[in-house]
Design a protein around this motif. Structure first.
Motif, PDB file in Angstrom:
ATOM      1  N   ALA A  24      54.128  25.530 -67.545  1.00 22.66           N
ATOM      2  CA  ALA A  24      53.735  24.696 -66.558  1.00 22.66           C
ATOM      3  C   ALA A  24      52.495  25.060 -66.175  1.00 22.66           C
ATOM      4  O   ALA A  24      51.533  24.308 -65.749  1.00 22.66           O
ATOM      5  N   LEU A  25      52.061  26.411 -66.454  1.00 22.82           N
ATOM      6  CA  LEU A  25      50.541  26.816 -66.119  1.00 22.82           C
ATOM      7  C   LEU A  25      49.781  26.325 -67.035  1.00 22.82           C
ATOM      8  O   LEU A  25      48.504  26.067 -66.716  1.00 22.82           O
ATOM      9  N   ILE A  52      50.079  23.469 -68.702  1.00 25.18           N
ATOM     10  CA  ILE A  52      49.787  22.124 -68.180  1.00 25.18           C
ATOM     11  C   ILE A  52      48.863  21.878 -66.936  1.00 25.18           C
ATOM     12  O   ILE A  52      47.959  21.163 -66.797  1.00 25.18           O
ATOM     13  N   GLY A  53      49.349  22.824 -66.203  1.00 23.05           N
ATOM     14  CA  GLY A  53      48.575  22.688 -64.870  1.00 23.05           C
ATOM     15  C   GLY A  53      47.089  23.161 -64.842  1.00 23.05           C
ATOM     16  O   GLY A  53      46.334  22.288 -64.221  1.00 23.05           O
ATOM     17  N   SER A  54      46.837  24.375 -65.561  1.00 22.70           N
ATOM     18  CA  SER A  54      45.375  24.686 -65.863  1.00 22.70           C
ATOM     19  C   SER A  54      44.640  23.372 -66.653  1.00 22.70           C
ATOM     20  O   SER A  54      43.501  23.238 -66.311  1.00 22.70           O
ATOM     21  N   ARG A  68      45.408  19.991 -66.526  1.00 22.43           N
ATOM     22  CA  ARG A  68      45.030  19.080 -65.502  1.00 22.43           C
ATOM     23  C   ARG A  68      44.288  19.271 -64.442  1.00 22.43           C
ATOM     24  O   ARG A  68      43.400  18.663 -63.844  1.00 22.43           O
ATOM     25  N   GLY A  69      44.177  20.703 -63.865  1.00 24.80           N
ATOM     26  CA  GLY A  69      43.547  20.937 -62.754  1.00 24.80           C
ATOM     27  C   GLY A  69      41.898  20.857 -63.194  1.00 24.80           C
ATOM     28  O   GLY A  69      41.050  20.429 -62.641  1.00 24.80           O
ATOM     29  N   ALA A  88      41.105  17.116 -63.321  1.00 27.78           N
ATOM     30  CA  ALA A  88      41.042  16.541 -61.992  1.00 27.78           C
ATOM     31  C   ALA A  88      39.941  16.792 -61.492  1.00 27.78           C
ATOM     32  O   ALA A  88      39.264  16.222 -60.767  1.00 27.78           O
ATOM     33  N   ALA A  89      39.683  18.220 -61.497  1.00 34.44           N
ATOM     34  CA  ALA A  89      38.263  18.556 -60.568  1.00 34.44           C
ATOM     35  C   ALA A  89      37.083  18.495 -61.326  1.00 34.44           C
ATOM     36  O   ALA A  89      36.121  19.017 -60.823  1.00 34.44           O
ATOM     37  N   LEU A 119      35.692  20.229 -63.822  1.00 37.45           N
ATOM     38  CA  LEU A 119      35.246  21.424 -63.505  1.00 37.45           C
ATOM     39  C   LEU A 119      33.938  21.808 -64.770  1.00 37.45           C
ATOM     40  O   LEU A 119      34.159  21.250 -65.870  1.00 37.45           O
ATOM     41  N   THR A 139      33.081  27.135 -64.230  1.00 37.36           N
ATOM     42  CA  THR A 139      34.167  27.378 -63.235  1.00 37.36           C
ATOM     43  C   THR A 139      35.637  27.382 -63.948  1.00 37.36           C
ATOM     44  O   THR A 139      36.434  27.937 -63.680  1.00 37.36           O
ATOM     45  N   ARG A 196      36.461  30.644 -65.161  1.00 36.22           N
ATOM     46  CA  ARG A 196      36.685  31.520 -63.839  1.00 36.22           C
ATOM     47  C   ARG A 196      38.011  31.242 -63.452  1.00 36.22           C
ATOM     48  O   ARG A 196      38.909  32.066 -62.969  1.00 36.22           O
ATOM     49  N   MET A 197      38.331  29.804 -63.475  1.00 35.32           N
ATOM     50  CA  MET A 197      39.818  29.678 -62.906  1.00 35.32           C
ATOM     51  C   MET A 197      40.847  30.129 -63.985  1.00 35.32           C
ATOM     52  O   MET A 197      41.743  30.819 -63.796  1.00 35.32           O
ATOM     53  N   LEU A 253      41.415  34.151 -63.389  1.00 38.66           N
ATOM     54  CA  LEU A 253      42.377  34.106 -62.765  1.00 38.66           C
ATOM     55  C   LEU A 253      43.940  33.883 -63.192  1.00 38.66           C
ATOM     56  O   LEU A 253      44.774  34.891 -62.825  1.00 38.66           O
ATOM     57  N   VAL A 254      44.223  33.023 -63.762  1.00 41.27           N
ATOM     58  CA  VAL A 254      45.413  32.493 -64.462  1.00 41.27           C
ATOM     59  C   VAL A 254      45.898  33.702 -65.439  1.00 41.27           C
ATOM     60  O   VAL A 254      46.795  34.220 -65.393  1.00 41.27           O
TER      61      VAL A 254
END
Lengths: 183, 183
Positions: free
Chosen positions: B149-150, B152-154, B156-157, B160-161, B163, B167, B170-171, B174-175
């Motif tokens: 899920a992380l 897929i989420g990373s 899509r994040g 969507a943003a 980036l 950036t 850097r995201m 954190l993950v």
């Protein structure tokens, strides 16, 4: 607007939030049925399905912003930040369904009101982040853009993978461990 | 299939990967132009735009699976896991654009071949995770569903943003800090 018209409008929006939040393919007719009003009443308040979807999405974003502003006054800025993050991710499935319905209705991007509400929500989230960093609950070297990308990503990841609440919470625990300052 | 037909098919798929990866709204005509073949040749190989999109998405997923299987033999399972994670997130914008084009073309879900390829990719990723955990590079209490899920989420994040690469990295930092065993 007269009081009964205001009541009807509020009932339609509550019903639309529920109906479209569950299925982007739902119809305005389904909304009218759940709200207990005729379809003509729905169209008197919202000329198109797009208008109705916009209003519902805007309301959701405004509520999230208000929640963030309310949490900003909290005595525990760290708990406030993580609580808000969790709430956004938990609500994301229905919020994304509404955004998806809006896209399917032929609108490429959300309109002015929804955009403004989204902007207000981001600003309020930024405030929570800064306060949590000052309180030592989020690492100071994490910048807003990547933290916001994590929020959006966690929301979409939870939705796309259709996670049960337990898996979602375990995913968030991993994300939060990455956000916390090194011990 | 004759050699020249095979060449044409490969050129069409390479062009389609590029064209639809950049814009879900692109047309089969754009693909034919970039591939340097006539539109009739495209339709001889792929009867519909949906068929072509399916083939391109399947190819992408198969390549990711192959990359994961290749990395599985690595001497440093931790580095292999994080490298693959980063590659999936970096490629996600164009992969998601293809999936989106497929949805827009009226297909609710990917077809059998793309699903099988996606399944193969997930299994290979699970193998990388298990090896990285055994090597002490990923915390042992993280289960596959939330780590996937992380991923897929990373993806899509980041998409969507919209980036920039800095950036996004850097995201991901954190993950990855959340995924590493507590020190």
């Amino acid at each position: 607007m007269r009081a009964d018209a205001r009541d009807n409008r509020a009932r339609i929006m509550t019903a639309a939030d529920e109906v479209f939040g569950q299925s982007p393919a739902a119809s305005t007719d389904d909304v009218a049925k759940l709200a207990g009003v005729g379809i003509a009443t729905v169209f008197r308040h919202f000329a198109t399905k797009t208008e109705l979807l916009e209003a519902v999405l805007t309301l959701r974003l405004e509520r999230l912003r208000d929640r963030a502003l309310q949490l900003a006054g909290s005595a525990d800025p760290g708990a406030a930040f993580y609580e808000f993050f969790t709430q956004v991710v938990s609500e994301s499935a229905s919020k994304l369904a509404i955004a998806e319905a809006l896209t399917a209705s032929g609108v490429a991007a959300a309109g002015e009101e929804a955009r403004a509400a989204g902007h207000g929500m981001r600003e309020a989230f930024d405030g929570l982040l800064t306060a949590a960093q000052k309180a030592g609950a989020v690492r100071p070297d994490a910048h807003f853009p990547e933290v916001y990308a994590l929020l959006i990503g966690s929301s979409r990841g939870a939705t796309a993978a259709r996670l049960d609440a337990e898996t979602r919470d375990r995913m968030l625990a991993l994300v939060y461990d990455g956000l916390k300052p090194p011990t």
